[in-house]
Design a protein around this motif. Structure first.
Motif, PDB file in Angstrom:
ATOM      1  N   GLU A 134      -2.221  -7.374   6.468  1.00  0.00           N
ATOM      2  CA  GLU A 134      -3.549  -7.413   6.214  1.00  0.00           C
ATOM      3  C   GLU A 134      -4.537  -8.330   7.227  1.00  0.00           C
TER       4      GLU A 134
ATOM      5  N   HIS B   9      -5.683   2.479   6.762  1.00  0.00           N
ATOM      6  CA  HIS B   9      -5.682   0.878   6.831  1.00  0.00           C
ATOM      7  C   HIS B   9      -5.567   0.490   8.251  1.00  0.00           C
TER       8      HIS B   9
ATOM      9  N   ASN C 271      -9.100   0.668   9.909  1.00  0.00           N
ATOM     10  CA  ASN C 271      -9.799  -0.603   9.617  1.00  0.00           C
ATOM     11  C   ASN C 271      -9.641  -1.757  10.331  1.00  0.00           C
TER      12      ASN C 271
ATOM     13  N   ASN D 289      -2.300   6.721   4.077  1.00  0.00           N
ATOM     14  CA  ASN D 289      -3.017   5.546   3.455  1.00  0.00           C
ATOM     15  C   ASN D 289      -2.810   4.525   4.629  1.00  0.00           C
ATOM     16  N   TRP D 290      -1.705   4.465   5.438  1.00  0.00           N
ATOM     17  CA  TRP D 290      -1.511   3.470   6.150  1.00  0.00           C
ATOM     18  C   TRP D 290      -2.228   3.733   7.503  1.00  0.00           C
TER      19      TRP D 290
ATOM     20  N   ARG E 138       0.814  -1.281  -0.121  1.00  0.00           N
ATOM     21  CA  ARG E 138       0.062  -0.136  -0.111  1.00  0.00           C
ATOM     22  C   ARG E 138       1.060   1.196   0.094  1.00  0.00           C
TER      23      ARG E 138
END
Ligand SMILES: [Zn+2]
Ligand SMILES: [Zn+2]
Ligand SMILES: [Zn+2]
Ligand SMILES: [Zn+2]
Lengths: 411, 411
Positions: free
Chosen positions: B251, B193, B196, B189-190, B180
């Protein structure tokens, strides 16, 4: 790897370094420090080390680009510190019996563009942090060895007119010749060479001179020798019982001067490369062992910074004799690398003495060493002052003169 | 470096690894372990580490050729030993506050031709010797991070039909996407992520399931969770107060299974690359947490050797949930590297648990950890068993079933 580096020569260097240099014992571990550029030599050393029955080979690589990244980007405080844990780890390796090999061949001008104050601070911090790892080496607790790899930057410095790959090939050849690696049986050649050095050493130890007297252009030096000094040269018997050749190449016989009994003037006969700078035409005057006046036509500030590193940095800890006819001297190559250049010329070293060049020195306290004339410092910088115009007399305890060298050759 | 590796992508990987991954603090030292082939990434990491105000960057390089030299030439006893002093040195670094970064990307098949018994002995000796350096990492005493470099041998393994340089370029792209790193602001972005993953973690912790029940082709597994288990994922708060992203990419959400409460059968959904061998079509049966039957269509001997490493090697220490739609899974690339492949699929890990996935686990004695169901072993091997055909239910303390995943996706 440069295509111009003869792989057979490189492999022989690795083999002689393992078998004759460090003389690795079956089951003995080996700690290697090397510039990353010397990876091809390190790989060959690992092969020969394991073939010799070595235990575990552990290499530590330094990298010029990472070093420069630190100078260019690190915060100022970084230059007061060194990784103590790393040197303590190495010290633990030596305590557990590991041998040590160091590969030289870095870019001698790497730090030329960096702030000299930062360079000096980091060098000092590193010297202090490295003491636990250096003491067992300087004190010969384990067998050790230093050899050279013809790195690109170094080769270009030595042969500036050649394309870099050709320069590396030519420097490999020069290392090969200087290191006496030719012939059918380099291990036997090294035994013969070591025996020759041993005969000089035995004669000097039998004479047991009180002092040496040097005369030559710009040089009139009375150099007292330490009480109980021992001349050494060639092979060394480490305290772990292993005979090693610490330096490949080596042409010198050397001992411990008296740090408080050096008087007179001396002129360097070659430039001194130090921390990326070249110091030229050094002239100094000693009083009671201390340098009280120092001049240079170039780099005088670097010289003075060096002399001011600590108390012992302006006194000497080593005196070495090398005939002007040594193969390295005769090659005419200025290597800009102490391992080679010190073997082209008589020299003295500013700073730390080798404790084992004084009788029982390894068991003496710093105070006791000092009383015998042994110098102490965090630096040890060799400094060339021999040439075919220098004469040396030995002065006996009775004050008699005995010719030692005439016109740069053994008398 | 391969000309096909996009330097801008490599540099962004280095920057994100330093800033988001290890989150290096001003003045903090950094210890890096890396394959020598990853030198270009290490150099960029050093630059970003110093730019971030880091103290001293100390890299340790492993070299495939030197490793092979050991297997080919070292005496047999060498394979029972590892350099303890080195790992104790690293432990001292972490104790003094250094952060840790590991670069993966070695040749996964490096040891494929070597004697598996030697490989297993050396791996065991190294695991034991490395404990002082691994414990502060596993226990999150300091901030740490793992990232990957697209080494030539690895790239050729992943993309066997491409010329090696192209394979490296393509693997760099795959690492970039999986990690990513794209877009204008990868650090932001991290953060999104990580948020989430945090929401999944919070839901699972609120449910506080007693067990998970997996059903799928060849799989019917009742997997008890450890007493006081904590789901984790994304960012970690180390005990030194620094928030880091230990894995780039990541992930998964994961926790600690109960090492004595796993029953039933499970079939791996991907091959397991272990010590240079590939184990295929693994099928095992658990009784009271222990694997009592293990089959594989290929490499069954390696699997059994692995399970017999020590007492805890045949029990599990980690359970992790990853949706089948994760970018790594969707890329369809089999990386032959746990850092990536574990993020393509639900998995379990044979061996050591993460103490911090049990409440207060870092303060518990080994005996106390065991009582809560935490497994202990010198190995930790991740093992893929998710697919779009696997359903997972959570079983509450009251015995009720709550859908967790359906067809490999969050329910
Ligand atoms: Zn010398
Ligand atoms: Zn010297
Ligand atoms: Zn996992
Ligand atoms: Zn895992």
């Amino acid at each position: 790897m440069s295509d111009h580096i003869d792989p057979a020569k490189l492999d022989r260097l690795a083999e002689v370094a393992v078998r004759t240099g460090v003389n690795l014992q079956p089951g003995q571990d080996l700690v290697i420090t090397a510039p990353l550029a010397a990876i091809d030599l390190v790989r060959r050393i690992a092969v020969h080390a394991y073939k010799a029955g070595g235990g575990i080979v552990t290499p530590f690589f330094s990298d010029d680009a990472i070093t420069l990244a630190r100078y260019e980007h690190a915060p100022d405080e970084s230059f007061n510190r060194a990784p103590e844990w790393l040197y303590e780890g190495m010290a633990a390796a030596f305590k557990s019996g590991a041998a040590r090999m160091a590969i030289t061949g870095d870019d001698p001008m790497l730090l030329a563009e960096q702030d000299p104050a930062k360079v000096a601070r980091l060098s000092k911090a590193t010297s202090i942090a490295a003491k636990p790892a250096m003491n067992p080496i300087v004190g010969f607790e384990v067998n050790w060895n230093v050899v050279a790899y013809p790195g690109a930057a170094w080769a270009s410095r030595v042969f500036p007119d050649l394309p870099v790959e050709e320069a590396q090939g030519k420097l490999m050849d020069a290392i090969y010749d200087a290191s006496r690696l030719g012939g059918d049986d380099p291990v036997a050649n090294w035994e013969a060479h070591s025996k020759n050095l041993r005969e000089r050493v035995d004669w000097l130890n039998a004479q047991n001179f009180a002092a040496l007297h040097y005369t030559g252009p710009g040089t009139d030096l009375h150099l007292g020798l330490a009480e109980g000094h021992i001349w050494k040269g060639g092979a060394s018997l480490a305290l772990n019982g292993v005979v090693c050749q610490p330096n490949i190449p080596t042409e010198e016989v050397f001992t411990c001067p008296h740090a408080y009994k050096v008087e007179g003037t001396v002129s360097a006969t070659k430039p001194l490369a130090h921390q990326g700078k070249v110091i030229e035409d050094i002239q100094v005057r000693f009083e009671a062992g201390k340098i009280v006046e120092a001049k240079a036509s170039k780099g005088e500030d670097i010289l003075n910074q060096l002399l001011n590193t600590d108390d012992g940095a302006s006194r000497i800890g080593e005196v070495a004799l090398v005939p002007h006819s040594s193969p390295i001297s005769q090659s005419g190559v200025l290597f800009y690398n102490t391992l080679f250049d010190e073997n082209a010329s008589c020299h003295i070293a500013l700073g730390q003495c080798y404790a084992d060049t004084i009788e029982g020195g390894s068991e003496l306290s710093p105070e006791q060493l000092k009383q015998k004339g042994g110098n102490q410092s965090i630096i040890h910088v060799d400094w060339m002052m021999g040439s075919d115009a220098v004469d040396i007399d030995g002065i006996t305890k009775m004050g008699e003169r005995v010719p030692v060298m005439r016109g740069g050759e053994w008398a």
